[in-house]
Design a protein around this motif. Sequence first.
Motif, PDB file in Angstrom:
ATOM      1  N   THR A  61      38.195 -24.903   5.678  1.00  0.00           N
ATOM      2  CA  THR A  61      39.127 -23.559   5.542  1.00  0.00           C
ATOM      3  C   THR A  61      38.705 -22.970   4.234  1.00  0.00           C
ATOM      4  OG1 THR A  61      40.880 -24.876   4.661  1.00  0.00           O
ATOM      5  CG2 THR A  61      40.717 -24.483   6.895  1.00  0.00           C
ATOM      6  N   GLY A  96      39.411 -21.061  10.695  1.00  0.00           N
ATOM      7  CA  GLY A  96      40.662 -20.707  10.942  1.00  0.00           C
ATOM      8  C   GLY A  96      40.976 -20.260  12.498  1.00  0.00           C
ATOM      9  N   HIS A 105      43.410 -18.569   7.585  1.00  0.00           N
ATOM     10  CA  HIS A 105      42.809 -19.932   7.360  1.00  0.00           C
ATOM     11  C   HIS A 105      43.936 -20.880   6.862  1.00  0.00           C
ATOM     12  CE1 HIS A 105      38.946 -17.673   7.492  1.00  0.00           C
ATOM     13  NE2 HIS A 105      39.609 -16.645   7.063  1.00  0.00           N
TER      14      HIS A 105
END
Length: 310
Positions: free
Chosen positions: A178, A227, A246
């Motif tokens: 992420t 995400g 995210h």
Amino acid sequence: MNIIVLNSKRGHSRTLPVPRHWPWMLAGVFLLLPVLVAVGTYQLIYHVSDQPEFTPVMTERFAEQLHEQQLALADLDQLSQEQFRALTLKLAQAQARLVRLDALGERLVEVADVGSDEFDFSTIPGLGGPESADEGASYELPSFMEAVDQMTATLERRERQLEILEDLLADKQIEDQTWLSGRPLSKGWMSSRYGRRSDPFTGRVAWHKGVDFAGKVGTPIIATGSGVVTFSGERSGYGKMVEINHGNGITTRYGHAAELVVESGEIVRTGDTIAKVGNSGRSTGPHVHYEVLKNGAQVNPQPYIYRARR
């Protein structure tokens, strides 16, 4: 020594001389006689008598003791077999756990990107140290079952530790995935930076809340971090836009697309194509408007653009 003999009828007496060694002989006879009688009786009972009452009792007692010993040996043999089977089962379980721990260790080494020469599960670690001062002291070895139980407990502790380490590394891997970095276009150039600028439609000074990357129509727009897609559709001013959450309060937006290739609720990874460059919405030409929001407020995307990928 003399013996005097008296005659009551005639009133005469007679003296008989007795040799000196006779009293000692008589005393010896009286003393030896009981001993001889006892020895003779014992020999007679032991050698001649059939012992009608003594022999059967002793034989029966010996038979009972032998039977008890046989039962004790049978119980001991059964107990030994049961312990051996239990030991074999525990050793098999321990070996299976060792194989699993080795596989888990190799997986953790791969995930953590640790050199195999520094963390190798396939070799036995080196052990050693100086000789202890009480090396010659008496030491009683524990039983096999106790040793196996200790090894099992050690394996359980190590297994829990490795599982915790795996969870931590998995969280780290998710964080790495992420991690925002790079540009939303693999081919293109930055046409407008974040901050104050002249509005392309009114000419007035305005605050640009993102960064624009110009490119050809149809150029893939890629996610800059993994995400969940929270929005995919038309939005005023942005045209066709994709929004990705995210985690940790970080959200990215990709506007003015010509085509959207993801839908709300989809999970995307870093580098996945989410849309294609277009000129939709409030736009003067084909480009992608890229925004980074932290806790709902737009921030400068440039530090994220220039940071290195993990």
